[in-house]
Design an enzyme around this catalytic site. Structure first.
Site, PDB file in Angstrom:
ATOM      1  N   HIS A   1      19.064  51.932  -4.013  1.00  0.00           N
ATOM      2  CA  HIS A   1      19.196  53.386  -3.865  1.00  0.00           C
ATOM      3  C   HIS A   1      20.290  53.956  -4.764  1.00  0.00           C
ATOM      4  CE1 HIS A   1      22.484  52.666  -0.796  1.00  0.00           C
ATOM      5  NE2 HIS A   1      22.926  53.812  -1.281  1.00  0.00           N
TER       6      HIS A   1
ATOM      7  N   ASP B   1      16.662  46.962  -0.235  1.00  0.00           N
ATOM      8  CA  ASP B   1      17.487  47.905  -0.991  1.00  0.00           C
ATOM      9  C   ASP B   1      18.423  47.130  -1.922  1.00  0.00           C
ATOM     10  OD1 ASP B   1      18.885  50.127  -1.858  1.00  0.00           O
ATOM     11  OD2 ASP B   1      20.038  50.363   0.006  1.00  0.00           O
TER      12      ASP B   1
ATOM     13  N   SER C   1      28.347  51.885  -1.382  1.00  0.00           N
ATOM     14  CA  SER C   1      26.989  51.342  -1.508  1.00  0.00           C
ATOM     15  C   SER C   1      26.849  50.488  -2.763  1.00  0.00           C
ATOM     16  CB  SER C   1      25.962  52.470  -1.569  1.00  0.00           C
ATOM     17  OG  SER C   1      25.699  52.988  -0.295  1.00  0.00           O
TER      18      SER C   1
END
Length: 346
Positions: free
Chosen positions: A78, A125, A224
């Site tokens: 992402h 992801d 992230s």
């Protein structure tokens, strides 16, 4: 306590995943950073990469990544999905003083990740970035090993793990210049599923981690794609997870953070890069995907074998030539010949 449940319906082709309080660290409410952690020192986390992503409209956002090879970095899908350019900073604790900066436009996200919906929390992801130029390792820039495939389903319940990144420092705070890190405790996926209302996002390829000794400890905005690491069975560091999601109630709340198990994707890494990042504790190298160590050992063994064979052949040839020359000279001398034969080793 269970949080509220949000269902993401399959409308207009959107993937149907149960949201269950899940969101990306970048959009979590409340406190946002490597929460309740500590500032890193120079060279403490040499595999950590700062990632700045540019979207088609010119907007810039931030993530983390891990250096796993001279030419490859590991991050969350992402972070890179639908981005047109990536800026990577290496060997830095303070973002204003990186040891190296590169730009890349080449990245590959896992084929099971739907890039059409990067704003939806999804399984798988995970992605890799191809570096434009090979990175030279230094005291400040070093790779980290990927969790071996044999441990992809290993329980890390109550095991001390480490997360790191440049996330915000607290609620509504500014982003720090200095890299932060925090201890977390691994938790069973069964516990994680219960806390998130049995969300379909929590799969076997997920690893969850909760606070270590302060309830607010977690990953959050800007973290992230960054590494979740463990000191492995051989005493060396391995990245076991890639930072993926947190609770929508806020990073500081007492919900586990979610990571993608890096050891689940070795076949994909190899298919994509041609590099075997898998490893065995008895053959573990210096911390990079063990393929390079294996290749170097293989080349050394091959060279040693080749040199030994070459030396043996050379010695045999030399001895044979010497014997032949001696016999010929002896024969010719006994026949009264003045000719002799000699041969140089080539």
């Amino acid at each position: 306590m269970l949080g509220y449940i949000v269902l993401v319906l399959a409308v207009a082709g959107a993937p149907a995943f149960a949201g269950d309080q899940l969101t990306f660290p970048e959009v979590a409410r409340g406190a946002a950073r490597i929460v309740s952690g500590w500032e890193a020192q120079e060279g403490q986390i040499p595999h950590q990469i700062s990632l700045r992503m540019v979207n088609p409209g010119g907007g810039v956002s931030s993530c983390g990544a891990s250096l796993i090879h001279h030419e490859w970095a590991l991050t969350a899908a992402h972070c890179t999905a639908a981005r047109v350019s990536l800026v990577l900073r290496f060997g830095t604790v303070n973002l204003t003083r990186p040891a190296l900066i590169q730009e890349s436009t080449e990245y590959y996200n896992h084929p099971s990740y739907n890039e059409a919906f990067p704003g939806v929390v999804q399984p798988n992801d995970i992605g890799v970035i191809k570096l434009r130029r090979p990175v030279e390792y230094t005291d400040l820039i070093k790779p980290v090993r990927i969790q071996r495939s044999a441990d992809k389903d290993k329980s890390y319940d109550r095991v001390q793990l480490t997360a790191s990144g440049w996330g915000l420092l607290w609620t509504q705070a500014t982003s720090p210049e200095n890299l932060n890190w925090v201890y977390l405790l691994g938790v069973e996926n069964s516990y994680c599923r219960v806390r998130y209302g049995f969300s379909s996002i929590i799969q076997d390829s997920t690893i969850c981690a909760s606070a270590y000794n302060v309830s607010s400890q977690s990953t959050c905005q800007g973290d992230s794609g960054g590494p979740l690491t463990v000191v492995d069975v051989d005493g060396q560091l391995s990245v076991v997870g890639v930072t993926s999601f947190v609770s929508a109630t806020g990073c500081h709340t007492d919900f586990p953070a979610g990571f993608i198990r890096a050891g689940y994707y070795h076949d994909w890494y190899y298919q994509l890069t041609g590099i075997n990042f898998d490893w065995d504790p008895e053959e573990a190298g210096s911390g990079e995907g063990s393929s390079e160590g294996s290749n170097e050992n293989s080349n050394e063994d091959s060279n040693e074998s080749s040199n030994e064979s070459s030396n043996e052949n050379s010695n045999e040839s030399s001895n044979e030539n010497s014997n032949e020359s001696s016999n010929e000279n002896s024969s010719e001398s006994s026949n009264g010949s003045s000719e002799s034969t000699s041969e140089e080793d080539k």
